[in-house]
Write an enzyme that holds these catalytic residues in place. Structure first.
Site, PDB file in Angstrom:
ATOM      1  N   ASP A  26      22.311  28.213  43.186  1.00 60.47           N
ATOM      2  CA  ASP A  26      20.856  27.891  42.668  1.00 60.47           C
ATOM      3  C   ASP A  26      20.688  26.698  43.929  1.00 60.47           C
ATOM      4  OD1 ASP A  26      18.677  27.557  41.190  1.00 60.47           O
ATOM      5  OD2 ASP A  26      19.476  25.429  40.631  1.00 60.47           O
ATOM      6  N   ASP A  28      17.433  24.568  43.863  1.00 60.75           N
ATOM      7  CA  ASP A  28      16.931  23.101  42.966  1.00 60.75           C
ATOM      8  C   ASP A  28      17.699  22.598  42.130  1.00 60.75           C
ATOM      9  OD1 ASP A  28      13.908  23.064  44.324  1.00 60.75           O
ATOM     10  OD2 ASP A  28      14.022  25.331  43.452  1.00 60.75           O
ATOM     11  N   ASP A 177      22.672  24.451  37.688  1.00 58.06           N
ATOM     12  CA  ASP A 177      22.719  23.321  37.186  1.00 58.06           C
ATOM     13  C   ASP A 177      21.898  23.409  35.908  1.00 58.06           C
ATOM     14  OD1 ASP A 177      20.102  23.671  38.754  1.00 58.06           O
ATOM     15  OD2 ASP A 177      19.811  21.539  37.889  1.00 58.06           O
TER      16      ASP A 177
END
Length: 226
Positions: A26, A28, A177
């Site tokens: 991922d 961001d 995250d």
């Protein structure tokens, strides 16, 4: 409690020295620290959208909430979400000079590249934003960057990416995250490493039962090389 939480693996992950899986990251909150820029955007346009400006307590509370809970918190109609995401991408492009990689990420990626791992990015951010940051940080080494709107269907975006690049599920390790990253990987299923330095808090991530939960980028290297 150990900083590294290991759950029962959902698949057999090929991390032997002779076999290198593809790690899909991922962007961001995992590679790039975009949270402060996003909070800045929200506060800059708070009056326009009738939002209360966010303070540190608000942000910390949101880190323990799902995306749907956050949308309800702000009273955003679902029909407006795609438009807001597109606008946020344009705003992030304007703020890219405020954004940097998390400490240790550059060293991790260069190490994995040197060790022969496949490297990819799956993001709802724009490909242009991602490429801009990677070029500026001299880290334009990923095999692919796949941009696709995935706020409520990240498993579909991940499946689409894997199909495009002919990746089998046992050949993939995903690194993210957010709780939805773990949920998406469970549906396919592929192995998932959750990182605690991004948007969602450690306790929320642990409650979703990732294969691994790490607190530093170096722990990712230890897992895939171990």
């Amino acid at each position: 409690m150990s900083s590294l939480q290991i759950a029962e693996p959902v698949v057999s992950v090929p991390v032997r020295a002779s076999v290198r899986p593809t790690l899909i990251f991922d962007f961001d909150g995992t590679l790039a620290d975009t949270l402060s820029a996003i909070v800045g955007m929200v506060n800059e346009h708070a009056d326009e959208f009738h939002f209360k400006p966010l303070d540190e307590n608000d942000v910390e509370e949101m880190r323990g909430q799902s995306n749907m809970e956050i949308i309800r918190r702000f009273g955003i109609p679902l029909i407006k979400v795609p438009g807001l995401l597109l606008r946020s991408q344009k705003e992030l492009h304007r703020r890219m000079n405020e954004i940097d990689l998390f400490p240790g990420i550059r060293e991790l990626i260069l190490c994995l590249k040197a060790e022969g791992f496949g490297l990819g990015i799956l993001t709802s951010n724009s490909k242009e934003n991602v490429q801009k940051l990677l070029r500026e940080r001299d880290l334009d080494v990923f095999d692919f960057i796949h941009s696709e709107s995935n706020l409520f269907g990240k498993n579909r975006a991940l499946h689409h990416l894997m199909k495009l690049h002919s990746l089998k599920r046992e050949e993939v390790v995903y690194v993210g995250d957010e709780a939805r990253d773990i949920e998406a990987c469970r549906r396919i299923p592929v192995a998932v490493i959750a990182v605690s330095w991004g948007f969602h808090r450690r306790d929320l991530l642990l409650g979703r039962d990732p294969d691994y939960l790490v607190d530093t980028p170096d722990e990712i290297r230890s897992i895939v090389l171990g």
